[in-house]
Design a protein around this motif. Structure first.
Motif, PDB file in Angstrom:
ATOM      1  N   LYS A   4       0.720  -1.091   0.137  1.00 46.52           N
ATOM      2  CA  LYS A   4       0.038  -0.111  -0.088  1.00 46.52           C
ATOM      3  C   LYS A   4       0.846   1.299   0.095  1.00 46.52           C
ATOM      4  N   PHE A  16      -0.242   7.884  -9.004  1.00 50.41           N
ATOM      5  CA  PHE A  16      -0.815   6.746  -7.747  1.00 50.41           C
ATOM      6  C   PHE A  16      -0.735   7.465  -6.654  1.00 50.41           C
ATOM      7  N   GLU A  20      -3.427   3.502  -2.286  1.00 48.59           N
ATOM      8  CA  GLU A  20      -3.598   2.443  -3.339  1.00 48.59           C
ATOM      9  C   GLU A  20      -2.880   1.190  -2.897  1.00 48.59           C
TER      10      GLU A  20
END
Length: 60
Positions: A4, A16, A20
């Motif tokens: 993560k 990103f 996520e």
């Protein structure tokens, strides 16, 4: 391993976001840098301070 992100990563036109999760692999056996594949197919590297390992639900 599952990771993560702990901070946003910008790689070219891809962004990103922190939080996520991705399936990633270590780039070298003794390295803490990992590589994952973006939805665009581009390979992205993250350093140890940019991610944390996420335990699979079956390991809990």
């Amino acid at each position: 391993m599952r990771i993560k992100l702990t901070q946003d990563l910008v790689c070219g036109h891809d962004t990103f976001l922190a939080g996520e999760e991705f399936d990633a692999i270590l780039i070298l056996p003794r390295s803490t840098t990992v590589e994952f594949v973006a939805n665009s197919g581009k390979k992205v590297r993250a350093f140890s301070y940019e991610y944390v390992k996420v335990a699979p639900a079956t390991d809990i």
